[in-house]
Design a protein around this motif. Structure first.
Motif, PDB file in Angstrom:
ATOM      1  N   PHE A 133      -3.730  -1.383  -5.405  1.00  0.00           N
ATOM      2  CA  PHE A 133      -4.406  -0.354  -5.750  1.00  0.00           C
ATOM      3  C   PHE A 133      -4.741   0.557  -6.914  1.00  0.00           C
ATOM      4  CE2 PHE A 133      -5.541   4.519  -4.290  1.00  0.00           C
ATOM      5  CZ  PHE A 133      -6.916   4.082  -3.745  1.00  0.00           C
ATOM      6  N   THR A 164      -2.490   8.004   0.713  1.00  0.00           N
ATOM      7  CA  THR A 164      -3.285   9.098   0.034  1.00  0.00           C
ATOM      8  C   THR A 164      -3.608   9.391  -0.267  1.00  0.00           C
ATOM      9  OG1 THR A 164      -3.044   6.243  -0.003  1.00  0.00           O
ATOM     10  CG2 THR A 164      -5.217   7.400  -1.221  1.00  0.00           C
ATOM     11  N   ARG A 175     -11.047   2.901  -2.161  1.00  0.00           N
ATOM     12  CA  ARG A 175     -10.461   2.937  -0.862  1.00  0.00           C
ATOM     13  C   ARG A 175      -9.915   1.320  -0.125  1.00  0.00           C
ATOM     14  NH1 ARG A 175      -9.189   8.304   1.331  1.00  0.00           N
ATOM     15  NH2 ARG A 175      -7.469   6.901   2.403  1.00  0.00           N
ATOM     16  N   GLY A 176      -9.185   1.693  -0.068  1.00  0.00           N
ATOM     17  CA  GLY A 176      -8.290   0.185   0.646  1.00  0.00           C
ATOM     18  C   GLY A 176      -8.051  -0.666   0.124  1.00  0.00           C
ATOM     19  N   GLY A 177      -8.000  -0.077  -1.140  1.00  0.00           N
ATOM     20  CA  GLY A 177      -8.038  -2.042  -2.515  1.00  0.00           C
ATOM     21  C   GLY A 177      -6.821  -2.543  -2.998  1.00  0.00           C
ATOM     22  N   SER A 178      -5.917  -1.805  -2.407  1.00  0.00           N
ATOM     23  CA  SER A 178      -4.801  -2.728  -2.530  1.00  0.00           C
ATOM     24  C   SER A 178      -5.018  -4.053  -1.720  1.00  0.00           C
ATOM     25  CB  SER A 178      -3.341  -2.818  -1.932  1.00  0.00           C
ATOM     26  OG  SER A 178      -3.407  -0.741  -2.101  1.00  0.00           O
ATOM     27  N   ASP A 179      -5.869  -4.854  -1.418  1.00  0.00           N
ATOM     28  CA  ASP A 179      -6.548  -6.110  -0.576  1.00  0.00           C
ATOM     29  C   ASP A 179      -7.131  -6.772  -1.800  1.00  0.00           C
ATOM     30  OD1 ASP A 179      -6.027  -5.934   1.886  1.00  0.00           O
ATOM     31  OD2 ASP A 179      -8.269  -4.845   2.900  1.00  0.00           O
ATOM     32  N   LYS A 209      -2.393   9.771   5.954  1.00  0.00           N
ATOM     33  CA  LYS A 209      -1.999   9.039   4.807  1.00  0.00           C
ATOM     34  C   LYS A 209      -1.365   9.580   3.399  1.00  0.00           C
ATOM     35  CE  LYS A 209      -4.976   4.998   6.086  1.00  0.00           C
ATOM     36  NZ  LYS A 209      -6.173   4.485   5.349  1.00  0.00           N
ATOM     37  N   SER A 250       0.738  -1.269   0.289  1.00  0.00           N
ATOM     38  CA  SER A 250      -0.326   0.382  -0.436  1.00  0.00           C
ATOM     39  C   SER A 250       0.785   1.339   0.125  1.00  0.00           C
ATOM     40  CB  SER A 250      -0.222   0.518   0.862  1.00  0.00           C
ATOM     41  OG  SER A 250      -2.248  -0.511   1.450  1.00  0.00           O
ATOM     42  N   ALA A 251       0.050   2.046  -0.264  1.00  0.00           N
ATOM     43  CA  ALA A 251       1.455   3.525  -0.148  1.00  0.00           C
ATOM     44  C   ALA A 251       1.877   3.550   1.718  1.00  0.00           C
ATOM     45  CB  ALA A 251       0.087   4.901  -0.715  1.00  0.00           C
ATOM     46  N   GLU A 285       1.294   4.078  -4.592  1.00  0.00           N
ATOM     47  CA  GLU A 285       1.754   2.453  -3.709  1.00  0.00           C
ATOM     48  C   GLU A 285       2.851   2.863  -5.222  1.00  0.00           C
ATOM     49  OE1 GLU A 285      -1.570   3.562  -2.948  1.00  0.00           O
ATOM     50  OE2 GLU A 285      -2.135   2.005  -2.225  1.00  0.00           O
TER      51      GLU A 285
END
Ligand code: ASP
Length: 439
Positions: free
Chosen positions: A169, A50, A183-187, A48, A37-38, A115
């Motif tokens: 992300f 981001t 948001r939180g899309g690196s998952d 953050k 993630s960033a 990221e």
């Protein structure tokens, strides 16, 4: 064995955190594909990267000067580089970003650079190859993921590299523009990589040691869930328990790959394993408790309702016509109750009531507000008698009046409705009886 490891923002917020991440990866040679993630928050009031990038974009889009914010971002990365003692300059990267912001590029492009840059640093630090997500994660023109194209590109590209860093992300659309997940899309990126390379496990490293049995803001120091099924997770997530982006579950679930939630700050903890199914007996009868406040209920009473064909359809159509989603519908012989979110309902309530009268001619309608729903979830309930009895005796002892009970026939969860002011007390009472005292 091949593992995909995703590290969240707090795990990569500073050079010290990077060092922990490096150690975790180097400790296990099966950890071959890394999704960062960033940089997130270093302390609770921190911002953050981001969010700083979105701020930068907004300033640029409004014709304001954004150089100070961009400099601040560059400083954050430079501190990481210096702290790691690596030879890397992001000067050129920042010149390009600066130029693009001046040209009014999309917000997604700006946000994605968090990221992207973190990926470059991490790849350099680990000695892994950097694979730009724009080359392997694809979106349609509408901004939705093109999963087939992505799966193919990822597996093809990664079949040529043993160790790689793929920033989370973002990806690109058919016009070549950068597009991000929500948001939180690196998952999600981590999950897509795991599916494409047919990983044995998808490790998702964050700052907690897994899913907790209950919300730590309500229950003091709750236990960690060791193993949870995707179905149980879905039930708990629906009620507000979050650690993982919801869309991250689908790709790996489809491929039968387990997710292991781990803690970068406590790597010795085993974390939570999320699986399709398991023979492992759960530690407690219940796997988890989650709940939400802020519901309203509309109870419709009409004699002989049970014999009136189409009653439910006509009633629910009123909610559909008013664009209101219902959450639960417990029913009696001559009554039906609809649970909805209070917030969206209040401004439409009089219109809805009038339409219900017209649609089904009820004898009586009763409204109640400030209600909470609590879901008690667990595959262990299926074969255990007395679970409901334990819940209700715990609530009775805690002086909580139960407004509604709903048990799905899957026996995977029991939902109870209580007043908002009883909510915390109720969650604690249930946690206590199943986990603390195990009566
Ligand atoms: N950096 C992005 C965010 O803050 C995506 C992520 O961390 O997963 O939402």
């Amino acid at each position: 064995m091949k593992k995909v490891v995703k590290f969240g923002g707090s795990s990569l917020a500073s050079a010290d955190q990077f060092k922990k991440v490096g150690k975790i990866i180097k400790e296990d040679e099966e950890r071959c594909y890394v999704v960062p993630s960033a940089p997130g928050k270093r302390y609770s009031r921190d911002v953050k990267v981001t969010d700083m990038l979105y701020k930068c974009y907004n300033a640029a889009a409004n014709g304001k000067d954004f150089t100070e914010i961009l400099k601040e971002i560059q400083k954050r990365y430079q501190e990481i580089i210096d702290g790691l003692g690596i030879k890397l300059s992001l000067k050129e990267e920042f010149t390009v970003i600066n130029e693009n912001l001046k040209k009014n590029v999309e917000a997604d492009y700006a946000a994605s650079r968090g990221e992207y840059l973190n990926g470059i640093i991490l790849a350099e630090y680990l000695g892994f190859e950097f694979v730009d997500a724009a080359e392997v994660i694809f979106f349609n023109e509408t901004g939705t993921l093109d999963s087939n194209k992505t799966d193919q590109a990822l597996s093809e590209r990664l079949s040529k590299v043993t160790y790689a860093v793929i920033p989370g992300f973002y990806g690109s659309n058919p016009s070549g523009e950068i597009t991000t997940f929500s948001r939180g899309g690196s998952d999600i990126t981590g999950s897509l990589v795991a599916k494409a390379i047919q990983a044995d496990v998808y490790e998702n490293w964050t700052d907690v040691s897994g899913f907790l049995v209950a919300d730590p803001r309500i229950v003091d120091n709750p236990e960690v869930i060791e193993t949870i099924t995707y179905k149980e997770l879905r039930e708990l997530a629906y009620m507000g328990a979050t650690v993982l982006h919801e869309d991250a579950i689908f790709p790996v679930r489809k491929a039968g790959i387990p997710i292991n939630i781990r803690n970068t700050n406590a790597p010795q903890d085993k974390g939570t394993l999320i699986v399709e199914g398991t023979c492992r007996k759960p530690k407690y009868t219940i796997t988890g408790i989650a709940g939400k406040e802020g519901f309203a209920s509309i109870t419709i009473e009409k004699a002989m309702m049970n014999a009136e064909i189409g009653f439910g359809r006509k009633l629910l159509k009123v909610f559909e016509d008013n664009d209101i989603s219902f959450e639960h519908i417990p029913s009696g012989i001559d009554t039906m109750t609809i649970f909805v979110y209070q917030d969206g309902f209040v401004e439409k309530e009089q219109k809805v009531l009038a339409e219900i009268h017209r649609a089904v001619e009820p004898d009586h309608i009763e409204l109640e507000s400030d209600l909470s729903l609590i879901a008690i979830v667990g595959r262990g309930m299926r074969s255990t008698r007395g679970t409901a009895a334990r819940i209700f005796s715990a609530l009775a002892h805690a002086h909580v009046n139960v407004k509604m009970i709903d048990q799905g026939s899957s026996e995977l969860n029991i939902i109870v409705g209580v007043r908002n002011h009883d909510f915390k007390n109720a969650v604690n009472a249930i946690y206590d009886i199943f986990v603390s005292t195990q009566l």
